[in-house]
Design an enzyme around this catalytic site. Structure first.
Site, PDB file in Angstrom:
ATOM      1  N   THR A  21       0.823  -1.225   0.000  1.00 54.46           N
ATOM      2  CA  THR A  21       0.000   0.000   0.000  1.00 54.46           C
ATOM      3  C   THR A  21       0.853   1.270   0.000  1.00 54.46           C
ATOM      4  O   THR A  21       0.323   2.373  -0.076  1.00 54.46           O
ATOM      5  CB  THR A  21      -0.916   0.028   1.243  1.00 54.46           C
ATOM      6  OG1 THR A  21      -0.081  -0.146   2.393  1.00 54.46           O
ATOM      7  CG2 THR A  21      -1.966  -1.054   1.209  1.00 54.46           C
ATOM      8  N   THR A 141      18.465   1.195   3.046  1.00 60.38           N
ATOM      9  CA  THR A 141      18.344   2.651   2.843  1.00 60.38           C
ATOM     10  C   THR A 141      19.677   3.372   3.028  1.00 60.38           C
ATOM     11  O   THR A 141      20.517   2.952   3.838  1.00 60.38           O
ATOM     12  CB  THR A 141      17.325   3.238   3.846  1.00 60.38           C
ATOM     13  OG1 THR A 141      17.460   4.665   3.857  1.00 60.38           O
ATOM     14  CG2 THR A 141      17.528   2.739   5.270  1.00 60.38           C
ATOM     15  N   GLU A 143      20.004   5.914   4.650  1.00 58.62           N
ATOM     16  CA  GLU A 143      20.044   6.426   6.025  1.00 58.62           C
ATOM     17  C   GLU A 143      21.055   5.638   6.874  1.00 58.62           C
ATOM     18  O   GLU A 143      21.547   6.143   7.879  1.00 58.62           O
ATOM     19  CB  GLU A 143      18.656   6.331   6.670  1.00 58.62           C
ATOM     20  CG  GLU A 143      17.685   7.386   6.196  1.00 58.62           C
ATOM     21  CD  GLU A 143      17.986   8.780   6.748  1.00 58.62           C
ATOM     22  OE1 GLU A 143      18.118   8.909   7.961  1.00 58.62           O
ATOM     23  OE2 GLU A 143      18.109   9.711   5.935  1.00 58.62           O
ATOM     24  N   TYR A 165      15.364   4.746  13.149  1.00 63.70           N
ATOM     25  CA  TYR A 165      14.987   4.150  11.851  1.00 63.70           C
ATOM     26  C   TYR A 165      16.221   3.543  11.176  1.00 63.70           C
ATOM     27  O   TYR A 165      16.192   2.386  10.736  1.00 63.70           O
ATOM     28  CB  TYR A 165      14.360   5.227  10.950  1.00 63.70           C
ATOM     29  CG  TYR A 165      14.212   4.779   9.506  1.00 63.70           C
ATOM     30  CD1 TYR A 165      13.203   3.907   9.131  1.00 63.70           C
ATOM     31  CD2 TYR A 165      15.097   5.215   8.526  1.00 63.70           C
ATOM     32  CE1 TYR A 165      13.071   3.485   7.805  1.00 63.70           C
ATOM     33  CE2 TYR A 165      14.976   4.799   7.209  1.00 63.70           C
ATOM     34  CZ  TYR A 165      13.957   3.929   6.850  1.00 63.70           C
ATOM     35  OH  TYR A 165      13.844   3.507   5.535  1.00 63.70           O
ATOM     36  N   LYS A 169      17.064  -0.386  10.261  1.00 59.09           N
ATOM     37  CA  LYS A 169      17.321  -0.832   8.881  1.00 59.09           C
ATOM     38  C   LYS A 169      18.723  -1.437   8.746  1.00 59.09           C
ATOM     39  O   LYS A 169      18.936  -2.332   7.934  1.00 59.09           O
ATOM     40  CB  LYS A 169      17.155   0.346   7.916  1.00 59.09           C
ATOM     41  CG  LYS A 169      15.700   0.694   7.621  1.00 59.09           C
ATOM     42  CD  LYS A 169      15.071  -0.343   6.667  1.00 59.09           C
ATOM     43  CE  LYS A 169      13.668   0.025   6.283  1.00 59.09           C
ATOM     44  NZ  LYS A 169      13.079  -0.878   5.286  1.00 59.09           N
TER      45      LYS A 169
END
Ligand code: NAP
Ligand code: F7E
Length: 337
Positions: A21, A141, A143, A165, A169
């Site tokens: 989604t 990512t 990041e 976050y 990850k």
């Protein structure tokens, strides 16, 4: 909207997508369905039945009916994931589901780790002893580089994450590599730099700017409130990035790849260009709010995607100016509708 938990016909390749989604999930679904895949997506139960991105997918009614199947579940629950893996028997798994907002991760670090890191282990465990030779993609990512020691960053640049976050990850990145090394799972990490589109979540900065600029232009909003305008980001166009995910899983060998444009721009440049496109001076409308500034910001992140170009034949096409323009124009059009 696809059917939920209904009968699964036998077809060519079958993909399972977590995060279907989301921004990337929606573009990936279109890509795979165009390629003839049968696509199964994990969706969370929400109070509203409407799922904007999935409802607006560029698919024919026949494609929706025959190639798209949605299943309720959550990355926090092993048993549901395991049942889903068993029931769908995918050839390819695209694990995109996550608590993906960096700022939110400072507010909800434990939840972020639970969904992103533990959620990835739960999913990997479903395929560890699987008889079928499945291929697994994990959404890593940039990041993870945090405040990097070298620029641009490539697959060998050490990770120095500075947000919950990014830490979550980094854990799921290494877990994915671990299942590749330890159990021979065909598992790839795509280390994707920021990628945007008109389907980007409204609380990410590019979409927030594009929406704000369009609303100001139409006289519906007076000010745009942002955090740091100084951070530099390597921004690409999401539909091109999901193509890179697919290419990773079509290669002979599983590996990790940086996906990026190789160009970095300040948030302030995005703002300036977006206002310029509608003929306004940003200085009259933008204000900054310390509440939008994060406890720790990443350094200047810019990716070196030369390995992806050499091995996968992938290269970013849409550049900064084109990206800003397409996002602002999409918001203006949406307001006209
Ligand atoms: P997004 O738009 O925020 O989508 C995240 C998806 O994860 C949504 O489908 C969301 O479902 C789902 N999700 C969240 N929590 C879940 C849970 N507990 N159980 C099951 N599903 C859950 O993210 P995106 O921009 O498409 O990014 C896709 C992936 O790439 C993410 O893992 C993100 O961290 C990573 N990534 C993104 C970028 C980028 O620039 N976009 C760059 C590098 C890596 P709901 O719709 O129900 O919330
Ligand atoms: O912030 C600055 C903010 O939230 C970009 C996720 O997809 O990409 C995304 O994470 C920059 C930051 O994206 C506002 O401080 C200024 O420096 O759009 P963002 P992100 O944090 O880079 C990475 C690669 C992911 O993996 C993530 O999943 O913009 N900024 N003012 C602001 N950011 C937001 N959100 N809102 C502001 O008002």
């Amino acid at each position: 909207m696809g059917r939920l938990n209904s009968l699964i016909p036998t077809m060519a390749k079958r993909a399972l997508i977590t995060g279907i989604t989301g921004q990337d999930g929606s573009y990936l679904t279109e890509l795979l369905i165009r390629k003839g895949y049968e696509v199964h997506g994990l969706v969370r139960r929400t109070s509203a039945v409407q799922r904007n991105r999935l409802d607006a997918l560029d698919l024919t009614p026949a494609q929706r009916e025959k190639q798209l199947f949605l299943h309720y579940g959550d990355l926090s629950e092993s048993s549901g994931l395991s049942r889903l893996a068993h029931r769908t028997q995918p050839d390819e798994v695209y694990h995109l589901g996550s608590q993906s907002h960096v700022q939110v991760s400072f507010e909800s670090p434990k939840y972020t780790f639970e969904i992103n890191a533990s959620g990835t282990v739960r999913l990997l465990e479903c395929f560890r002893d699987c008889n079928k030779p499945i291929r697994f993609y994990h959404a890593s990512t940039c990041e993870m580089y945090g405040r990097p020691e070298e620029s641009p960053q490539n697959e060998k640049t050490p990770f120095r994450p500075v947000s919950p976050y990014a830490c979550s990850k980094t854990a799921s990145h290494f877990l994915t590599a671990c299942y590749r090394e330890s159990y021979g799972l065909f598992a790839c990490n795509g280390i994707l730099f920021n990628h945007e589109s008109p389907r980007r979540g409204e609380n990410f900065v590019t979409r927030k700017i594009a929406r704000g600029v369009a609303a100001i232009k139409r006289g519906l909003q007076k000010k745009l409130t942002l955090g740091s305008l100084e951070t530099r980001k390597d921004w690409g166009y999401a539909p091109e990035y999901v193509e890179a995910m697919w290419r990773m899983l079509q290669h002979d060998k599983p590996d990790d790849y940086v996906i990026a444009t190789g160009e970095a721009h300040r948030v302030g440049e995005f703002v300036e260009m977006a206002f310029q496109i509608v003929g306004l001076d940003w200085r009259e409308f933008v204000e900054t709010d310390p509440a939008e500034v994060r406890p720790a910001e990443v350094g200047a992140l810019v990716g070196d995607a030369s390995k992806a170009e050499r091995v996968l034949g992938w290269r970013a096409q849409t550049r900064f100016q084109g990206l800003v323009k397409l996002m602002v124009e999409a918001e203006l059009q949406a307001l006209s509708r």
